[in-house]
Design a protein around this motif. Structure first.
Motif, PDB file in Angstrom:
ATOM      1  N   GLU A  70       0.818  -1.216   0.000  1.00 33.34           N
ATOM      2  CA  GLU A  70       0.000   0.000   0.000  1.00 33.34           C
ATOM      3  C   GLU A  70       0.855   1.269   0.000  1.00 33.34           C
ATOM      4  O   GLU A  70       0.327   2.372  -0.209  1.00 33.34           O
ATOM      5  CB  GLU A  70      -0.949   0.011   1.200  1.00 33.34           C
ATOM      6  N   GLU A  71       2.162   1.137   0.220  1.00 32.78           N
ATOM      7  CA  GLU A  71       3.052   2.302   0.244  1.00 32.78           C
ATOM      8  C   GLU A  71       3.712   2.565  -1.105  1.00 32.78           C
ATOM      9  O   GLU A  71       4.412   3.566  -1.266  1.00 32.78           O
ATOM     10  CB  GLU A  71       4.146   2.099   1.303  1.00 32.78           C
ATOM     11  N   LYS A  76       2.514   5.445  -6.740  1.00 32.05           N
ATOM     12  CA  LYS A  76       1.641   5.271  -7.896  1.00 32.05           C
ATOM     13  C   LYS A  76       1.976   6.259  -9.001  1.00 32.05           C
ATOM     14  O   LYS A  76       2.349   7.405  -8.742  1.00 32.05           O
ATOM     15  CB  LYS A  76       0.179   5.466  -7.482  1.00 32.05           C
ATOM     16  N   ASN A 134      -8.200  10.224   1.840  1.00 32.18           N
ATOM     17  CA  ASN A 134      -8.163   9.295   0.716  1.00 32.18           C
ATOM     18  C   ASN A 134      -7.728   9.992  -0.573  1.00 32.18           C
ATOM     19  O   ASN A 134      -7.754   9.399  -1.646  1.00 32.18           O
ATOM     20  CB  ASN A 134      -9.549   8.665   0.501  1.00 32.18           C
TER      21      ASN A 134
END
Length: 300
Positions: A65-66, A69, A101
């Motif tokens: 999740e780190e 992107k 988010n």
């Protein structure tokens, strides 16, 4: 048997708990290529994504999740002969904002001049100190640019190790004479000038400080301390405007505004009027083409 099984599970959890640093999506637009069989582009996409996402670029540990992107949009403009491609590349990198988010666009750059040779199923190798081919060099260059920009947003000048690698890639690739790697005053939107402005030139050093102020001391504090956040975002804009005044229209300045302009026009809507007023004056100097968008801040 149970002991070996337990050890196996522990090792598997340890391996799966961490991953490579990048999570890039490669998109290949081949509409202009006039090639009917698109299998080569599907293989190209898979190969490029594996190169970017399937290796370790740092010694740091990343959980899935780190991972950083990003998007790489490759537009094939011409195929002058079989296996030879002329393309443009749009590279975008996003960063999560603490406690939300929301993902903030931190890098947005259009590389307009990339030519390369690709054979289906060819392995892609990379050596930091040697130019092997124009695919792995470009992909590795932007992998390190993405890492450097991301690290800059979390600590002041934190991206230096990655920009050093990107600079080595440019220096090694210059021997190829390929467009984008060599110093060309008529082509400022190139890999050569990008790393020059980020890592070599002292003129644009304030913009790297602006990345940290804007994101870590600005966006990450919006929920917990909005007054401080707005103040730091304004200071980041001051730094960008100051660098632009010394040397206008640098590629790092343009890249920063291409990534942050729309976001700034939204984030500052709730800031005090005096702060918005100063921000707009600075933004109009740096990015006059979007004057209408920034002037809307004064009507909020």
């Amino acid at each position: 048997m149970k002991l070996f099984l337990a050890l196996g599970i522990t090792i598997l959890i340890s391996i799966s708990g961490f991953a490579q640093e990048l999570n890039f999506k490669v998109i290949i637009n081949s509409d202009r290529s006039r090639i009917q069989n698109t299998d080569v582009f599907n293989q190209m996409k898979a190969s490029f994504e594996q190169f970017l996402n399937g290796r370790s670029w740092t010694n740091d540990e990343y959980r899935p999740e780190e991972r950083i992107k990003g998007n790489m949009l490759i537009t094939i403009n011409d195929v002058p002969q079989i296996g030879v491609y002329n393309a443009t590349v749009q590279v975008q990198v996003v960063r999560p904002v603490y406690g939300t988010n929301y993902e903030s666009l931190v890098f947005n750059f259009a590389d307009r001049n990339w030519n390369f040779e690709y054979i289906e199923s060819q392995p892609l190798e990379f050596n930091r100190f040697t130019f092997l081919n124009n695919i792995s060099s470009l992909l590795a260059f932007y992998a390190n640019i993405a890492l450097g920009i991301d690290y800059d947003t979390f600590s002041s000048k934190g991206g230096n190790p990655f920009f050093e690698v990107a600079n080595d890639i440019v220096n090694n690739a210059q021997q190829s004479g390929r467009p984008g790697w060599v110093q060309n005053p008529n082509d400022r939107r190139s890999r050569f000038w990008l790393i020059n402005d980020i890592y070599i030139s002292s003129v644009y050093a304030p913009i790297r400080e602006a990345y940290y102020l804007y994101h870590r001391q600005g966006m990450d504090l919006l929920l917990s301390d909005p007054d401080t956040a707005y103040s730091n975002i304004l200071e980041a804009i001051r730094l960008v405007a100051g660098a632009n005044k010394v040397q206008p229209n640098g590629i790092l300045t343009i890249s920063f505004m291409d990534a942050k302009g729309e976001e700034i026009s939204q984030v500052l809507k709730n800031a005090p009027f005096e702060l918005r007023d100063e921000a707009v004056k600075l933004l109009l100097e740096v990015d006059p083409n979007n004057a209408r968008k920034y002037n809307e801040l004064l009507r909020s």
